[in-house]
Design an enzyme around this catalytic site. Structure first.
Site, PDB file in Angstrom:
ATOM      1  CG  ASP A  77      -2.967   6.231  -3.759  1.00 21.07           C
ATOM      2  OD1 ASP A  77      -1.994   7.000  -3.888  1.00 21.07           O
ATOM      3  OD2 ASP A  77      -3.394   5.859  -2.654  1.00 21.07           O
ATOM      4  CB  THR A 196      -1.543   0.635   3.025  1.00 25.37           C
ATOM      5  OG1 THR A 196      -0.855   0.904   1.800  1.00 25.37           O
ATOM      6  CG2 THR A 196      -0.530   0.354   4.114  1.00 25.37           C
ATOM      7  CG  LEU A 200      -5.958  -1.260   5.817  1.00 22.86           C
ATOM      8  CD1 LEU A 200      -5.392  -2.010   7.009  1.00 22.86           C
ATOM      9  CD2 LEU A 200      -5.329   0.123   5.710  1.00 22.86           C
TER      10      LEU A 200
END
Length: 297
Positions: A77, A196, A200
Site C-alpha cells: 500500500d 481502514t 482503524l
C-alpha cells in the site's frame, strides 16, 4: 439505484511503473511486465532509478513527456500511495501486491499476467476514491502550505513522545462550530478509503469507500470521553494546537510531511479530484475486508 462503475479502456498504450528496488522479487516482476509489453502491445516507463539500475535504454516515468495511460505499482500500500503522487490524479492505478497486506492493491505477483490480459480484453473497471486537501495557514506571515491525501492527513508530534492539546472545530453553511478540545498524541482526518488504514488502528470506524464523509480520529486521547467522529464531507475541519509548541508535523498518507509552527492551523476539506484504482470482476470492498483484515471471520 446502484450505478455502473466506469470501465478501464482496453487500448492503453503507455504504462508507468512505480516500485522500490529493495522490495523482494521486484526485478523479476518488472522483467515479466517488460516481456508481456511486447506481446500485449504497450510501452513501459519504469521509474528513473530502475532505468539507471539494470533497465538501461528505457525512457523513465519522470522523463516521459506524455503521461501514462495506466500506472502499475509493484509493492504494498505504501508503494501505491507513493504512486498516486508520481502521476496526475485521475490516472488509473493498478496495485500489484509484493508485500504483506496490500489492502488497496488488486493483484498478487502470481496473477499479474492474467490481470494484464484481462485489462487488454476490457475486463477492468475503475474504483473511484475521494481525496482530501489540507491547508496549513501560517499565523506569523499569513502564508499557507497545501497538501493532499488519498488515505489521511495526520497532525502529530515530530520529536519526543509527549502529548499535545488540540482544539477542533468544523465549518459548514457559512458558520463554524466547536467540536471540542483534547490532549493526546495527535489527530487523524481520514477519507473513507483511509478509514481502514491508520484511523482503524487508532480505533476509528470503517466506512464504505463510496461514502462522502470525513473521519476524525484522536490518537491516544487522554480521556475516555473523546471518540472518533464521522462528519459530512461538505464541511471543513480545523485543527489548532492549544499549546505553544513548534514541534508539530502534518503528514499526508505517510509519504510527505510539513512542519506546523505554533499558532498555525490545519484546515481539511474534500479534495477536488479523486483517485482511480483498477479492479477486476468479482472484487468488492467487503470481500477485501474479509480476505485481508479477517473481517467477520
Amino acid at each position: 439505484m446502484k450505478t455502473v462503475p466506469p470501465s478501464l479502456p482496453s487500448d492503453f498504450r503507455r504504462v508507468g511503473v512505480v516500485c522500490r528496488s529493495r522490495t523482494k522479487g521486484v526485478n523479476t516482476v518488472l522483467r515479466e511486465v517488460l516481456e508481456l509489453s511486447d506481446e500485449l502491445g504497450f510501452e513501459v516507463f519504469p521509474e528513473k532509478s530502475f532505468c539507471e539500475g539494470g533497465f538501461d535504454g528505457r525512457r523513465s516515468l519522470e522523463d516521459s513527456e506524455v503521461p501514462p495511460d495506466l500506472l502499475l505499482t509493484l509493492g504494498g500500500d505504501g508503494t501505491l500511495l507513493r504512486g498516486t503522487r508520481a502521476v496526475a490524479r485521475g490516472t488509473p492505478i493498478l496495485g500489484v501486491n509484493l508485500g504483506h497486506l496490500g489492502f488497496l492493491t488488486s493483484l498478487g505477483a502470481a496473477d499479474l499476467e492474467h490481470g494484464l490480459r484481462m485489462l487488454r480484453s476490457g475486463q477492468g473497471w475503475l474504483d473511484l476514491r475521494t481525496t482530501i486537501e489540507g491547508t496549513i495557514a501560517r499565523e506569523h506571515d499569513g502564508t499557507s502550505a497545501r497538501l493532499w491525501a488519498l488515505n489521511d492527513l495526520v497532525l502529530h508530534k515530530g520529536g519526543v513522545a509527549r502529548v499535545v492539546r488540540l482544539d477542533l472545530s468544523v465549518g459548514w453553511d457559512g458558520g463554524r462550530e466547536e467540536i471540542g478540545r483534547f490532549s493526546g498524541d495527535g489527530v487523524i482526518v481520514a477519507t473513507p478509503t483511509g478509514s481502514t488504514a491508520y484511523s482503524l488502528s487508532a480505533g476509528g470506524p470503517i466506512l464504505a469507500p463510496d461514502m462522502t464523509s470525513l473521519v476524525v480520529t484522536p490518537i491516544s486521547p487522554h480521556t475516555l470521553a473523546m471518540r472518533p467522529l464521522v462528519l459530512p464531507a461538505h464541511g471543513t475541519v480545523t485543527v489548532r494546537a492549544v499549546d505553544r509548541d513548534d514541534d508539530l508535523v502534518v503528514t499526508a498518507d505517510g509519504q510527505t510531511g510539513i512542519p506546523m509552527d505554533s499558532g498555525d492551523r490545519l484546515e481539511v476539506r474534500p479534495g477536488g479530484k479523486g483517485i482511480a484504482l483498477v479492479r477486476f470482476p468479482g472484487q468488492t470492498f467487503f470481500d477485501t475486508l474479509r480476505r485481508k483484515l479477517n473481517w467477520a471471520l
